[in-house]
Scaffold this motif. Structure first.
Motif, short mmCIF file in Angstrom:
data_model
loop_
_atom_site.label_atom_id
_atom_site.label_comp_id
_atom_site.label_asym_id
_atom_site.label_seq_id
_atom_site.Cartn_x
_atom_site.Cartn_y
_atom_site.Cartn_z
N VAL A 1 -1.66 30.37 19.92
CA VAL A 1 -0.59 30.99 19.89
C VAL A 1 0.88 30.72 19.97
O VAL A 1 1.18 29.67 20.69
N ASP A 2 1.58 30.75 18.39
CA ASP A 2 2.96 30.66 18.47
C ASP A 2 3.72 31.79 19.20
O ASP A 2 3.40 32.55 19.67
N PRO A 3 3.75 31.39 20.95
CA PRO A 3 4.06 32.36 21.91
C PRO A 3 5.99 32.72 21.38
O PRO A 3 5.50 34.01 21.92
N ASN A 4 6.30 32.53 20.78
CA ASN A 4 7.21 33.21 20.53
C ASN A 4 7.54 33.66 19.01
O ASN A 4 8.59 34.69 18.43
N ARG A 5 5.83 34.27 18.69
CA ARG A 5 5.71 35.81 17.41
C ARG A 5 4.42 36.37 18.33
O ARG A 5 4.15 37.32 17.91
N SER A 6 4.29 36.16 20.13
CA SER A 6 3.74 37.03 20.42
C SER A 6 3.84 38.13 21.63
O SER A 6 3.43 38.48 22.08
N TYR A 7 5.63 38.26 21.62
CA TYR A 7 5.86 39.59 21.97
C TYR A 7 5.99 40.81 21.48
O TYR A 7 6.09 40.59 20.32
N PRO A 8 5.74 41.58 21.97
CA PRO A 8 5.63 43.36 21.49
C PRO A 8 6.44 43.27 20.97
O PRO A 8 7.64 42.84 21.17
N SER B 1 9.53 37.84 18.99
CA SER B 1 10.64 37.04 19.28
C SER B 1 10.78 37.42 21.12
O SER B 1 10.62 38.89 20.84
N SER B 2 11.48 36.53 21.78
CA SER B 2 12.14 36.75 23.36
C SER B 2 13.24 37.51 22.89
O SER B 2 13.54 38.85 23.61
N ALA B 3 14.31 37.34 22.29
CA ALA B 3 15.73 38.21 22.38
C ALA B 3 15.00 39.72 21.84
O ALA B 3 15.99 40.52 22.60
N ASP B 4 14.32 39.50 21.02
CA ASP B 4 13.77 41.09 20.38
C ASP B 4 13.25 41.56 21.22
O ASP B 4 14.16 42.79 21.72
N TYR B 5 12.68 40.87 22.31
CA TYR B 5 11.50 42.66 23.30
C TYR B 5 12.86 42.30 24.27
O TYR B 5 12.53 43.46 24.61
N TYR B 6 12.96 41.28 24.45
CA TYR B 6 14.80 42.07 26.15
C TYR B 6 15.08 42.85 25.90
O TYR B 6 15.49 43.29 26.13
N PHE B 7 15.63 42.63 24.56
CA PHE B 7 17.09 43.43 23.70
C PHE B 7 15.79 45.05 23.56
O PHE B 7 16.75 46.22 23.83
N TRP B 8 15.30 45.41 22.94
CA TRP B 8 14.33 46.00 22.70
C TRP B 8 14.24 47.35 24.06
O TRP B 8 14.52 47.97 24.25
N ALA C 1 15.40 39.86 15.36
CA ALA C 1 14.38 38.99 14.23
C ALA C 1 13.35 39.40 13.62
O ALA C 1 12.66 38.62 12.39
N TYR C 2 12.78 40.62 13.76
CA TYR C 2 11.67 41.16 12.98
C TYR C 2 11.44 41.72 11.69
O TYR C 2 11.24 41.80 10.45
N THR C 3 13.39 41.72 11.92
CA THR C 3 13.87 42.69 10.56
C THR C 3 15.39 42.22 9.93
O THR C 3 16.30 42.03 11.26
N SER D 1 1.30 35.77 24.01
CA SER D 1 0.14 34.42 24.92
C SER D 1 -0.04 34.56 26.44
O SER D 1 1.45 35.05 27.13
N PRO D 2 -0.61 33.76 26.97
CA PRO D 2 -0.06 33.57 28.77
C PRO D 2 0.93 33.37 29.10
O PRO D 2 1.48 34.07 30.40
N SER D 3 1.41 32.57 28.44
CA SER D 3 3.15 31.98 29.22
C SER D 3 4.01 33.06 28.78
O SER D 3 4.42 33.61 29.97
N ILE D 4 3.56 33.82 27.03
CA ILE D 4 5.01 34.74 27.42
C ILE D 4 4.29 36.24 28.72
O ILE D 4 5.52 37.36 28.96
N ALA D 5 3.06 36.41 28.60
CA ALA D 5 2.99 37.85 29.70
C ALA D 5 3.35 37.48 31.26
O ALA D 5 3.72 38.02 31.81
#
Length: 202
Positions: free
Chosen positions: A63-70, A155-162, A113-115, A80-84
């Motif tokens: 898995v690409d970890p920086n594509r696996s954040y909700p 991505s990480s930035a989207d997840y944390y901001f969201w 990043a997603y839009t 992914s495990p590291s992102i969890a």
């Protein structure tokens, strides 16, 4: 501040470790660095994706970890495990801001990043002013991730901001994932002032 989300981007770990060393070495001898440490709770993860780092591979397993954040609209995505693991840390400390170091491209980026849809005000203006301030130190391109590089869901930035309106950035440093060792000092210099300005913004 995290590095080596992508395990083959070895320069990110080297730069982050050297920045940490500068902070520690300057504590009590450099007024600015002393204030940065005393005024903030700082967390550093020099290798976010250890399996990928050891294998010098981008991926965390398959898995690409920086594509696996909700992310919005995909709330049930499985990290992914590291992102969890980093999400667990995020939920424990609720950081006001974050940087995720990547290589390469010379970019300072913020959500979304997603839009291509812009984030709402006043956050858009705050992100834009901060990243412009940081980019003044290294002449990097700055702006929303989807606009300055490409659409990158998960991505990480989207997840944390969201999740918490954290001021979260992705930085693509330099022009090589594993540069010649003689170039490392220049990579560190390109991030040093930018990173201090980021921390001082809180």
């Amino acid at each position: 501040i995290t590095a080596a989300t992508h395990g083959d981007e070895l320069i990110t770990t080297e730069v982050l470790i050297r920045l940490i060393d500068k902070l520690i070495s300057g504590y009590k001898s450099d007024a600015r660095l002393t204030k940065i440490i005393d005024a903030h709770d700082l967390y550093f993860v020099p290798v976010l994706n250890p399996d990928g780092f050891v294998a010098t591979r981008r991926y965390d397993g398959a898995v690409d970890p920086n594509r696996s954040y909700p992310y919005p609209g995909h709330e049930t995505a499985t990290p992914s495990p590291s992102i969890a693991g980093i999400i667990h840390l995020f939920e424990m400390i609720h950081p006001a801001g974050s940087i995720d170091f990547h290589a390469y491209g010379e970019l300072i980026m913020y959500p979304w990043a997603y839009t291509h849809t812009e984030i709402a005000e006043p956050y858009r203006s705050k992100f834009d002013a901060l990243t412009a301030h940081m980019a003044s130190t290294n002449h990097y391109t700055y702006g929303p991730i989807a606009d300055v590089i490409y659409v990158a869901p998960g991505s990480s930035a989207d997840y944390y901001f969201w999740k918490s309106k954290s001021i979260s950035l992705g930085i693509e440093m330099g022009q090589d994932k594993i540069p010649d060792p003689t170039e490392i000092a220049d990579y560190v210099q390109s991030q040093e002032e930018s990173t201090w300005k980021f921390i001082e913004s809180f």
